[in-house]
Design an enzyme around this catalytic site. Structure first.
Site, PDB file in Angstrom:
ATOM      1  N   ASP A 192     128.269 -44.720 -10.432  1.00 38.64           N
ATOM      2  CA  ASP A 192     129.092 -43.685 -10.909  1.00 38.64           C
ATOM      3  C   ASP A 192     129.204 -42.554 -10.033  1.00 38.64           C
ATOM      4  O   ASP A 192     129.635 -41.659 -10.243  1.00 38.64           O
ATOM      5  CB  ASP A 192     128.634 -43.263 -12.253  1.00 38.64           C
ATOM      6  CG  ASP A 192     127.144 -42.772 -12.504  1.00 38.64           C
ATOM      7  OD1 ASP A 192     126.463 -42.887 -11.200  1.00 38.64           O
ATOM      8  OD2 ASP A 192     126.894 -42.450 -13.312  1.00 38.64           O
TER       9      ASP A 192
ATOM     10  N   ARG B 166     128.133 -37.009 -17.094  1.00 41.15           N
ATOM     11  CA  ARG B 166     129.148 -37.530 -16.802  1.00 41.15           C
ATOM     12  C   ARG B 166     130.541 -37.232 -17.180  1.00 41.15           C
ATOM     13  O   ARG B 166     130.489 -36.211 -18.210  1.00 41.15           O
ATOM     14  CB  ARG B 166     129.151 -39.084 -17.034  1.00 41.15           C
ATOM     15  CG  ARG B 166     127.839 -39.667 -16.295  1.00 41.15           C
ATOM     16  CD  ARG B 166     128.828 -40.732 -15.322  1.00 41.15           C
ATOM     17  NE  ARG B 166     129.582 -41.618 -15.825  1.00 41.15           N
ATOM     18  CZ  ARG B 166     129.611 -42.840 -16.353  1.00 41.15           C
ATOM     19  NH1 ARG B 166     128.514 -43.545 -15.913  1.00 41.15           N
ATOM     20  NH2 ARG B 166     130.699 -43.457 -16.987  1.00 41.15           N
TER      21      ARG B 166
ATOM     22  N   TYR C 149     118.799 -43.000 -16.275  1.00 43.51           N
ATOM     23  CA  TYR C 149     118.157 -44.013 -15.576  1.00 43.51           C
ATOM     24  C   TYR C 149     116.760 -44.052 -16.314  1.00 43.51           C
ATOM     25  O   TYR C 149     116.060 -42.989 -16.114  1.00 43.51           O
ATOM     26  CB  TYR C 149     118.425 -43.809 -14.227  1.00 43.51           C
ATOM     27  CG  TYR C 149     119.489 -44.050 -13.586  1.00 43.51           C
ATOM     28  CD1 TYR C 149     119.727 -45.220 -13.078  1.00 43.51           C
ATOM     29  CD2 TYR C 149     120.337 -42.931 -13.294  1.00 43.51           C
ATOM     30  CE1 TYR C 149     120.876 -45.474 -12.468  1.00 43.51           C
ATOM     31  CE2 TYR C 149     121.467 -43.359 -12.414  1.00 43.51           C
ATOM     32  CZ  TYR C 149     121.898 -44.594 -12.162  1.00 43.51           C
ATOM     33  OH  TYR C 149     123.125 -44.709 -11.481  1.00 43.51           O
TER      34      TYR C 149
ATOM     35  N   PRO D  47     119.715 -47.726  -7.684  1.00 42.17           N
ATOM     36  CA  PRO D  47     120.799 -46.841  -7.759  1.00 42.17           C
ATOM     37  C   PRO D  47     120.499 -45.380  -7.960  1.00 42.17           C
ATOM     38  O   PRO D  47     121.495 -44.498  -8.007  1.00 42.17           O
ATOM     39  CB  PRO D  47     121.556 -47.330  -9.111  1.00 42.17           C
ATOM     40  CG  PRO D  47     120.757 -48.326  -9.680  1.00 42.17           C
ATOM     41  CD  PRO D  47     119.561 -48.417  -8.941  1.00 42.17           C
TER      42      PRO D  47
HETATM   43  P1  FAD Z   1     130.313 -55.240  -5.503  1.00 40.48           P
HETATM   44  O1  FAD Z   1     130.540 -53.875  -6.357  1.00 40.48           O
HETATM   45  O2  FAD Z   1     129.195 -55.950  -5.980  1.00 40.48           O
HETATM   46  O3  FAD Z   1     131.748 -56.055  -5.551  1.00 40.48           O
HETATM   47  C1  FAD Z   1     131.696 -57.295  -4.996  1.00 40.48           C
HETATM   48  C2  FAD Z   1     132.726 -57.839  -5.535  1.00 40.48           C
HETATM   49  O4  FAD Z   1     132.834 -59.037  -4.967  1.00 40.48           O
HETATM   50  C3  FAD Z   1     132.769 -58.050  -7.185  1.00 40.48           C
HETATM   51  O5  FAD Z   1     134.029 -57.865  -7.530  1.00 40.48           O
HETATM   52  C4  FAD Z   1     132.725 -59.552  -7.427  1.00 40.48           C
HETATM   53  O6  FAD Z   1     133.460 -60.027  -8.585  1.00 40.48           O
HETATM   54  C5  FAD Z   1     133.227 -60.168  -6.111  1.00 40.48           C
HETATM   55  N1  FAD Z   1     132.478 -61.402  -5.420  1.00 40.48           N
HETATM   56  C6  FAD Z   1     131.360 -61.705  -5.614  1.00 40.48           C
HETATM   57  N2  FAD Z   1     131.199 -63.064  -5.177  1.00 40.48           N
HETATM   58  C7  FAD Z   1     132.279 -63.408  -4.752  1.00 40.48           C
HETATM   59  C8  FAD Z   1     132.768 -64.625  -4.006  1.00 40.48           C
HETATM   60  N3  FAD Z   1     131.947 -65.839  -3.955  1.00 40.48           N
HETATM   61  N4  FAD Z   1     134.126 -64.740  -4.190  1.00 40.48           N
HETATM   62  C9  FAD Z   1     135.038 -63.894  -4.388  1.00 40.48           C
HETATM   63  N5  FAD Z   1     134.743 -62.714  -4.865  1.00 40.48           N
HETATM   64  C10 FAD Z   1     133.300 -62.605  -4.935  1.00 40.48           C
HETATM   65  N6  FAD Z   1     125.068 -48.516  -8.502  1.00 40.48           N
HETATM   66  C11 FAD Z   1     124.684 -47.208  -8.814  1.00 40.48           C
HETATM   67  O7  FAD Z   1     124.928 -46.391  -8.097  1.00 40.48           O
HETATM   68  N7  FAD Z   1     124.325 -47.040 -10.340  1.00 40.48           N
HETATM   69  C12 FAD Z   1     124.484 -47.966 -11.265  1.00 40.48           C
HETATM   70  O8  FAD Z   1     123.876 -47.938 -12.464  1.00 40.48           O
HETATM   71  C13 FAD Z   1     124.644 -49.168 -10.725  1.00 40.48           C
HETATM   72  N8  FAD Z   1     124.678 -50.189 -11.802  1.00 40.48           N
HETATM   73  C14 FAD Z   1     125.250 -51.558 -11.390  1.00 40.48           C
HETATM   74  C15 FAD Z   1     125.040 -52.576 -12.279  1.00 40.48           C
HETATM   75  C16 FAD Z   1     125.639 -53.804 -11.855  1.00 40.48           C
HETATM   76  C17 FAD Z   1     125.909 -54.985 -12.953  1.00 40.48           C
HETATM   77  C18 FAD Z   1     125.947 -54.079 -10.446  1.00 40.48           C
HETATM   78  C19 FAD Z   1     126.570 -55.407 -10.210  1.00 40.48           C
HETATM   79  C20 FAD Z   1     125.876 -53.041  -9.543  1.00 40.48           C
HETATM   80  C21 FAD Z   1     125.233 -51.927 -10.001  1.00 40.48           C
HETATM   81  N9  FAD Z   1     125.210 -50.681  -8.938  1.00 40.48           N
HETATM   82  C22 FAD Z   1     125.046 -49.444  -9.508  1.00 40.48           C
HETATM   83  C23 FAD Z   1     125.539 -50.718  -7.595  1.00 40.48           C
HETATM   84  C24 FAD Z   1     126.903 -50.674  -7.204  1.00 40.48           C
HETATM   85  O9  FAD Z   1     127.800 -51.064  -8.016  1.00 40.48           O
HETATM   86  C25 FAD Z   1     126.926 -51.216  -5.965  1.00 40.48           C
HETATM   87  O10 FAD Z   1     126.238 -50.658  -4.744  1.00 40.48           O
HETATM   88  C26 FAD Z   1     128.593 -51.178  -5.421  1.00 40.48           C
HETATM   89  O11 FAD Z   1     129.655 -51.554  -6.419  1.00 40.48           O
HETATM   90  C27 FAD Z   1     128.698 -52.074  -4.293  1.00 40.48           C
HETATM   91  O12 FAD Z   1     129.920 -52.167  -3.824  1.00 40.48           O
HETATM   92  P2  FAD Z   1     130.460 -53.756  -2.939  1.00 40.48           P
HETATM   93  O13 FAD Z   1     131.852 -53.639  -2.979  1.00 40.48           O
HETATM   94  O14 FAD Z   1     129.592 -53.998  -2.043  1.00 40.48           O
HETATM   95  O15 FAD Z   1     130.003 -54.819  -4.145  1.00 40.48           O
END
Ligand code: FAD
Length: 658
Positions: A50, A271, A279, A369
């Site tokens: 967030d 928020r 947290y 996070p």
């Molecule tokens: P992600 O946001 O994880 O996106 C990855 C994407 O890839 C997803 O849409 C997924 O569906 C897709 N994907 C995965 N594997 C495959 C595949 N094999 N083939 C096709 N698509 C695939 N950060 C905070 O700062 N505060 C929080 O409270 C917090 N809570 C979180 C809770 C959860 C459940 C998660 C998963 C993450 C949380 N985070 C939090 C971390 C934050 O969301 C991430 O650091 C950030 O989203 C990372 O971005 P990203 O694009 O690298 O990966």
């Protein structure tokens, strides 16, 4: 075997989280043929990350949608610190400004990740005319790089087989809670009917020049490349609640760090729409098997064992929060989302393979996070990478620039993990173990880092400074003693010469993919040698052999002239025509000349001082397409030649001029 559908794309992005969206945004902006896939059937709607750091808001401004963000986010202005008193009841011990006042026009802001992904998605739609949209639910099954083709600029050396999932199977199953939460079971699409996929009718082959693995912490792409994710999982277990609270806690709309005597810590973040994120540190994994550990953790589990998240409930997390809050009350009018996690700090051992397949975001680095960095650093990874890929795909730059991605972003990931480790230990320590002053010192030091504005890229093909400079000490040229080479250009206010409008420089630097030459020509009207330097530069750049036309036509380079002469001594015709070019219809470009002069409408006139540039000397500053200072040279023909030589080091077919 049935013939599989086959397609060719310049770039395949796997994973539509923040990293994937930012990559798609740049590629849409640059007109690159891109396929963008995700294995889930829908985007996320609540929870997850967030925090938006000031630097990311600056980047949103360069893509034209920061206004949408500013209308909706909650902004952090003040931080409060709570500690237990002698009776073990928490009370406020300090108030500090949140972040680093003045480092950016934007303050750290918060809103849920789904909303941010919507703004990105709308901008991608607009820039690509609807050509780039997330295709769901598609799961990659295999990835191969044809090593023989890896060096050819025209080849499509990466072959990926994709499987179309049934929508029903592509929604990750949540553990049986009534409230939306982040306690997903891992899913990899195996639930699809294997008989169907075996027929091949649900498969397709994509051949790509480049593949970006933006597929999160459990990255499938990373695994295919055989890249390790190194680091440790700590024993701290944290819960996250997004609630609309009913409370008598006086600082509920400010960011708070709360340390209780015996019940752990809370980080409180107000928020959007009156929501509050908490947290909450849950009790540690019970190593001793004596039943004193967290109830949800099976007794006798080994050190660093993973917690069984299916046993955690919102009620359990809330009960811990209520204990920490005492003597204040904390009830919940509405529970929006919750999750729980165990902190793991890891960095991938490599960020790419053959400079053809790259990983970014959580696929490269995971951490807690708490510093609010996950989503930000993930977006900034692909903000760093995608324009470079765009340049190479268009044949404008040599592929050697791609190596700067890992060089630049690994350093950020490592700094982030080091800070996160410190912060996690602090939050997880007991009040007696650490003084409030030590606690605040770490937070203070980290505040600048968490704004995202202090990232300092090392020397490389794209950052012209001596190698081996320490990252925490900005490197300046003697011509611009407050402008760090390798860091983002700090925002200043200027006056648009043509219409006297005061504006911020960041508003004039949209992410178009162009490098920019900011020619600070100084007070040319009162320092005659500077007028001659300006005319000479104008004449030199206008020579056809210097390819300015081509660099402009290919959107590689934009010129901007910033003078420091009093407006009473300046005439529009003073400026060489390269800074006032006309298009084919004869229409003049009025938007390339600026004055660092006072305006009756706003506080302007101190940009030279803010950048440490002397008004009787000047400087030329080269900005990369992502807004980082790449090089500083003198404002003379010699300085411009020097820049051309530097550009010729990576721009295709650019001859260093004589
Ligand atoms: P992600 O946001 O994880 O996106 C990855 C994407 O890839 C997803 O849409 C997924 O569906 C897709 N994907 C995965 N594997 C495959 C595949 N094999 N083939 C096709 N698509 C695939 N950060 C905070 O700062 N505060 C929080 O409270 C917090 N809570 C979180 C809770 C959860 C459940 C998660 C998963 C993450 C949380 N985070 C939090 C971390 C934050 O969301 C991430 O650091 C950030 O989203 C990372 O971005 P990203 O694009 O690298 O990966």
């Amino acid at each position: 075997l049935p013939l599989l559908k086959e397609s060719k794309v310049d770039v395949l992005i796997i994973g539509a989280g923040p990293a994937g969206y930012m990559a798609a945004l740049w590629l849409a902006r640059l007109g690159i043929k891109t396929k963008f896939i995700d294995k889930r059937s829908t985007k996320i709607f609540t929870g997850q990350a967030d925090g938006l750091q000031p630097r990311v808001l600056e980047v949103f401004e360069t893509f034209g949608f920061v206004d949408r963000a500013l209308k909706e986010v909650a902004v952090g202005y003040e931080a409060c610190f709570y500690e237990p008193d002698e009776n073990g009841r928490i009370r406020r011990v300090d108030k500090l400004p949140e972040g680093v006042p003045g480092i950016s026009r934007f303050n750290g802001s918060v809103i849920h990740q789904g909303r941010i992904e919507t703004w990105l998605s709308d901008a991608i739609d607009e820039f690509s005319g609807g050509a780039i949209r997330v295709q769901r639910p598609l799961l990659p099954e295999s990835l191969e790089i044809d090593a023989a083709d890896a060096d050819s600029p025209t080849a499509y050396p990466v072959r990926v087989v994709l499987k179309k999932l049934e929508d029903d199977n592509a929604a990750p199953e949540q553990y049986g809670h009534k409230v939306q939460n982040g306690l997903y079971r891992q899913f990899d699409g195996d639930q699809t009917n294997p008989a169907k996929s075996d027929t091949g009718e649900h498969q397709e082959v994509v051949r790509a020049k480049y593949v970006l693995g933006c597929d999160g912490a459990h990255s499938w792409v990373r695994q295919q490349l055989g890249i390790e994710h190194r680091g440790e999982t700590t024993d701290y277990v944290w819960g996250v609640l997004d609630i609309t609270p009913v409370t008598d806690f006086p600082d509920i709309r400010k960011r708070c760090s709360i340390h209780s005597q015996n019940d752990g810590s809370i980080m409180l973040i107000p928020r959007e729409n009156g929501i509050v994120r908490l947290y909450i540190q849950l009790r540690q994994v019970d190593h001793h098997g004596d039943g004193n550990g967290d109830d949800s953790v099976p007794a006798g589990e080994k050190k660093s064992a993973r917690v069984d998240r299916s046993k955690l409930t919102a009620e359990h997390i809330l009960a811990t929060a209520q204990k920490i809050f005492q003597p204040y009350s904390l009830e919940v009018a509405e529970m929006h989302w919750f999750t729980a996690y165990q902190i793991g700090q890891r960095v991938a051992t490599a960020f790419q393979k053959d400079q053809r397949v790259f990983i970014a975001g959580d696929a490269c680095h995971t951490h807690s996070p708490k510093a609010g960095q996950g989503m930000n650093v993930s977006m900034m990874d692909t903000f760093n990478l995608a324009w470079k890929i765009g340049y190479v795909v268009k044949g404008l730059a040599r592929p050697s620039i791609l190596a700067t991605y890992e060089l630049e972003r690994r350093a950020v990931a490592e700094d982030l993990i080091a800070y996160d480790l410190k912060l996690s230990r602090l939050f997880s320590s007991k009040p007696g173990d650490i003084s409030t002053n030590d606690f605040r010192r770490v937070i203070d030091k980290g505040s600048a880092f968490t704004t995202g504005c202090t990232v300092n890229y090392d020397a490389s093909l794209l950052v012209d400074k001596p190698a081996g400079q320490p990252r925490d000490v900005p490197y300046h040229s003697a011509l611009a003693t407050k402008l760090a080479i390798g860091m983002r250009l700090p925002d200043v206010r200027l006056v648009m010469q043509s219409d006297a409008r005061p504006l911020f420089i960041n508003q004039q630097l949209p992410s178009t993919g162009e490098f920019r030459l900011l020619i600070f020509i100084g007070d040319y009207a009162q320092v005659p040698p500077l007028k001659k330097q300006m005319d000479d530069i104008g004449e030199y750049l206008a020579r056809p052999e210097n390819s300015l036309q081509r660099l402009r036509a290919d959107s590689i380079l934009q010129l901007m002239l910033i003078h420091a002469s009093p407006q009473s001594k300046v005439e529009w015709d003073d400026f060489p025509l390269v800074f006032r070019p006309r298009d084919k219809r004869g229409l003049m470009n009025y938007w390339l000349v600026f004055g660092d002069t006072p305006s009756p409408h706003a506080q302007t006139g101190d940009a030279y001082e803010q950048y440490g540039i002397q008004r009787d000397v000047g400087a030329v500053v080269v900005l990369r397409p992502d807004g980082y200072v790449a090089k500083v040279a003198e404002p003379t023909v010699k300085g411009v030649k020097d820049i051309w030589e530097w550009l010729a080091g990576f721009i295709v077919d650019l001859k260093p001029s004589i």
